[in-house]
Design a protein around this motif. Sequence first.
Motif, short mmCIF file in Angstrom:
data_model
loop_
_atom_site.label_atom_id
_atom_site.label_comp_id
_atom_site.label_asym_id
_atom_site.label_seq_id
_atom_site.Cartn_x
_atom_site.Cartn_y
_atom_site.Cartn_z
N ARG A 269 0.83 -1.19 0.00
CA ARG A 269 0.00 0.00 0.00
C ARG A 269 0.87 1.25 0.00
O ARG A 269 1.92 1.28 0.65
N ARG A 270 0.45 2.30 -0.69
CA ARG A 270 1.18 3.56 -0.65
C ARG A 270 0.72 4.39 0.53
O ARG A 270 -0.44 4.36 0.92
N ILE A 271 1.67 5.15 1.08
CA ILE A 271 1.36 6.02 2.21
C ILE A 271 2.25 7.27 2.12
O ILE A 271 3.42 7.18 1.73
N TRP A 272 1.66 8.42 2.40
CA TRP A 272 2.40 9.69 2.35
C TRP A 272 2.66 10.17 3.78
O TRP A 272 1.74 10.21 4.61
N TRP A 273 3.91 10.55 4.07
CA TRP A 273 4.31 10.99 5.40
C TRP A 273 4.62 12.48 5.40
O TRP A 273 5.28 13.00 4.50
N ILE A 274 4.17 13.17 6.47
CA ILE A 274 4.56 14.56 6.73
C ILE A 274 5.03 14.61 8.18
O ILE A 274 4.27 14.28 9.10
N GLY A 275 6.27 15.01 8.38
CA GLY A 275 6.79 15.20 9.73
C GLY A 275 6.84 16.68 10.05
O GLY A 275 7.38 17.47 9.29
N VAL A 276 6.26 17.06 11.17
CA VAL A 276 6.19 18.48 11.57
C VAL A 276 7.34 18.79 12.52
O VAL A 276 7.67 18.00 13.41
N GLY A 277 7.94 19.97 12.34
CA GLY A 277 9.00 20.42 13.26
C GLY A 277 10.18 19.48 13.26
O GLY A 277 10.72 19.11 12.22
N GLN A 278 10.60 19.07 14.44
CA GLN A 278 11.78 18.22 14.57
C GLN A 278 11.60 16.86 13.89
O GLN A 278 12.58 16.18 13.57
N LEU A 279 10.35 16.45 13.65
CA LEU A 279 10.10 15.18 12.97
C LEU A 279 10.17 15.30 11.45
O LEU A 279 9.93 14.32 10.75
N SER A 280 10.48 16.50 10.94
CA SER A 280 10.55 16.67 9.49
C SER A 280 11.68 15.84 8.87
O SER A 280 11.66 15.58 7.66
N MET A 281 12.66 15.41 9.68
CA MET A 281 13.77 14.61 9.18
C MET A 281 13.68 13.15 9.63
O MET A 281 14.61 12.38 9.41
N ALA A 282 12.57 12.75 10.25
CA ALA A 282 12.45 11.38 10.77
C ALA A 282 12.27 10.38 9.62
O ALA A 282 11.47 10.61 8.72
N PRO A 283 12.99 9.25 9.66
CA PRO A 283 12.91 8.24 8.58
C PRO A 283 11.74 7.27 8.79
O PRO A 283 11.94 6.09 9.07
N PHE A 284 10.52 7.77 8.63
CA PHE A 284 9.34 6.93 8.83
C PHE A 284 9.34 5.73 7.88
O PHE A 284 8.84 4.66 8.23
N HIS A 285 9.90 5.91 6.68
CA HIS A 285 9.90 4.84 5.67
C HIS A 285 10.75 3.64 6.09
O HIS A 285 10.58 2.54 5.56
N ALA A 286 11.68 3.87 7.03
CA ALA A 286 12.62 2.82 7.43
C ALA A 286 12.38 2.33 8.85
O ALA A 286 13.14 1.51 9.37
N ALA A 287 11.32 2.81 9.50
CA ALA A 287 11.06 2.47 10.90
C ALA A 287 10.84 0.97 11.08
O ALA A 287 10.33 0.29 10.19
N GLY A 288 11.25 0.46 12.25
CA GLY A 288 10.90 -0.90 12.61
C GLY A 288 12.07 -1.87 12.77
O GLY A 288 13.24 -1.49 12.76
N ASP A 289 11.69 -3.13 12.91
CA ASP A 289 12.63 -4.24 13.09
C ASP A 289 12.90 -4.87 11.72
O ASP A 289 11.98 -5.39 11.08
N HIS A 290 14.15 -4.83 11.28
CA HIS A 290 14.48 -5.33 9.94
C HIS A 290 15.24 -6.65 9.99
O HIS A 290 15.89 -7.02 9.00
N SER A 291 15.12 -7.38 11.08
CA SER A 291 15.74 -8.69 11.14
C SER A 291 15.02 -9.62 10.16
O SER A 291 13.84 -9.42 9.85
N PRO A 292 15.72 -10.63 9.62
CA PRO A 292 15.14 -11.51 8.60
C PRO A 292 13.78 -12.10 9.04
O PRO A 292 13.65 -12.60 10.15
N GLY A 293 12.79 -12.00 8.17
CA GLY A 293 11.46 -12.54 8.44
C GLY A 293 10.51 -11.60 9.15
O GLY A 293 9.31 -11.88 9.23
N SER A 294 11.02 -10.48 9.66
CA SER A 294 10.17 -9.55 10.41
C SER A 294 9.33 -8.70 9.45
O SER A 294 9.82 -8.24 8.42
N THR A 295 8.06 -8.48 9.82
CA THR A 295 7.21 -7.52 9.08
C THR A 295 6.85 -6.34 9.97
O THR A 295 6.00 -5.54 9.60
N ARG A 296 7.49 -6.23 11.13
CA ARG A 296 7.27 -5.08 12.02
C ARG A 296 8.13 -3.91 11.54
O ARG A 296 8.92 -3.35 12.28
N ASN A 297 7.96 -3.55 10.28
CA ASN A 297 8.71 -2.42 9.73
C ASN A 297 7.94 -1.85 8.55
O ASN A 297 7.15 -2.53 7.90
#
Length: 551
Positions: A269-297
């Motif tokens: 699914r596509r999703i658009w992110w807007i970070g306000v203030g200090q969150l304007s540089m937050a890497p929402f696209h890369a958030a989560g656990d990226h260990s093999p097999g994980s979908t919590r990201n």
Amino acid sequence: ASLLYSAGNFGESISILEDAVNLIPSVDLRFLKRDDQQHMLSKISGLASIAASVALQAGRSAYDGLKILELGRGIIMGILIDSRSDVSDLKTDHPLTFARFHRLRVEIDSPADGINNTSGETPNKCQNSVISRRWDAVNEMEETLRYIRSLPGYAGFLLPPSQDALMKMATNGPIVVFNCTAYRSDAIIVTTSAITSLHLQKLKYEETSRRMKQLASFGGGSLVKQGQDTKKLKGLLLWLWDVAVGPVIDHLQWEGTPFSESVHDTNSRRIWWIGVGQLSMAPFHAAGDHSPGSTRNTLSRAISTYIPTIKALSYARQSHLQLFDEYGASFSLGRSKKAKILQKRNPRLLLVPMPKTPGAADLPGVGQEIQHILDSTDKNSIEATVVANPTPAEVLEKVKHHDIVHFACHGKSCMNPSDSHLALFSQNGYNADKLLARDISNLVAQNAQIAYLSACSSAKNPSAGLADEVIHLASAFQLAGFTHTFANMWETNDNAACEVARDFYNMLFQNRESGEDDHQRVSTAFYKAVKKVRDAKPGSPLLWAPFVHTG
């Protein structure tokens, strides 16, 4: 407002703050130079963010909070968008009114220091005359806008979109706005059916400040520093998922928005992110656990795109993205005159490589990156032009005549974000020169489709006081008219940059018959290219996490 908030009088507090935000458009910045605009806006940094938080605390609707954020953020970008927005309907329906509007728009948008003194006045007197005339033009424009909005069908001309219009903007996927202040933290979520808010109780202001300062220090340095940064970044990405992105995706799923839950699912699914203030540089696209097999990201659940404001998204969508021939060989061009007009050639690609830059480290991967792209264009009959020894003036001129531009060079983000730049050659060919963000944003590129910035920190704004202006190289290309921009949040690895670019163009040019529209094809190609690097090296987020898509 702060005192009233502390006393629990949220209603009166938001009344004052909302009045303040509503005054921002009255502080007309259109006659000022860019640096003066930035200086004035830095004085009210965070006002809209605080007002949105207090509005939600006072029980106001999510739409009210979103309106405040749209009104009080991206002011400089909004001025440029208003000066360039599509007004073709007005030109057709009311040509004389359009002529007056267009004359004033050009006058107001022209640089105040770019007017020649032909009257023999002293420089000071000439400057005062120019400023006085600019004020007259601004006032005349306000009268003209009031008249236009009184015309049938033009009540919303160049005004913030209505609630229904905002929801229509989420047709291709939800829009999520993260706002974190000392008062509270929330996600405002726009879908086609509603605008809602989700209170994020675990997203604490102090912790967010610490994490974002940490993020700003990542990149470069020795192997020891890179190892330390990698460990810290993994922790930051897990934190960002737990306190912000994860709860939003859970909420959207509960509301009925489907998201992938398989690591092998290619229909994300596509999703658009807007970070306000200090969150304007937050890497929402890369958030989560990226260990093999994980979908919590995020990468396993959605295709991410960043936008500075919803107004900027609306501006980007005014341009129809059509990269390839609209009709196949079986289509008869003789059916109509319009069909002949609509048929489009293959895109023209401009390549701007800088493997060696005077005064900077060599980029050995640039040659290979350009060769990969040329191999892909040759296979798919794409017209490509490589600029040898590129200079800023030459590139700015050539960009106007190409659909896709690709830079492979050094990038630099500056504390004055309008001075952020791509490093090219000077006119003499022996020194380096700067292609500035401010010059790019002043460009109007009629054929603009895709800008790919394979350059460090090309999506970074290090100025905390101007975080909500979202000024960086990527947003500059958006303002120049490019519908999709690809860039980097921090310093990037040469080999990873080469791999992502190679796979992006291969998939973009080869999957023409996939049934996707060009917007979806472009987004999916970049998503898959970045995900391929992530899947190969999930434990090295410094390599793949900086790559971002705006548009």
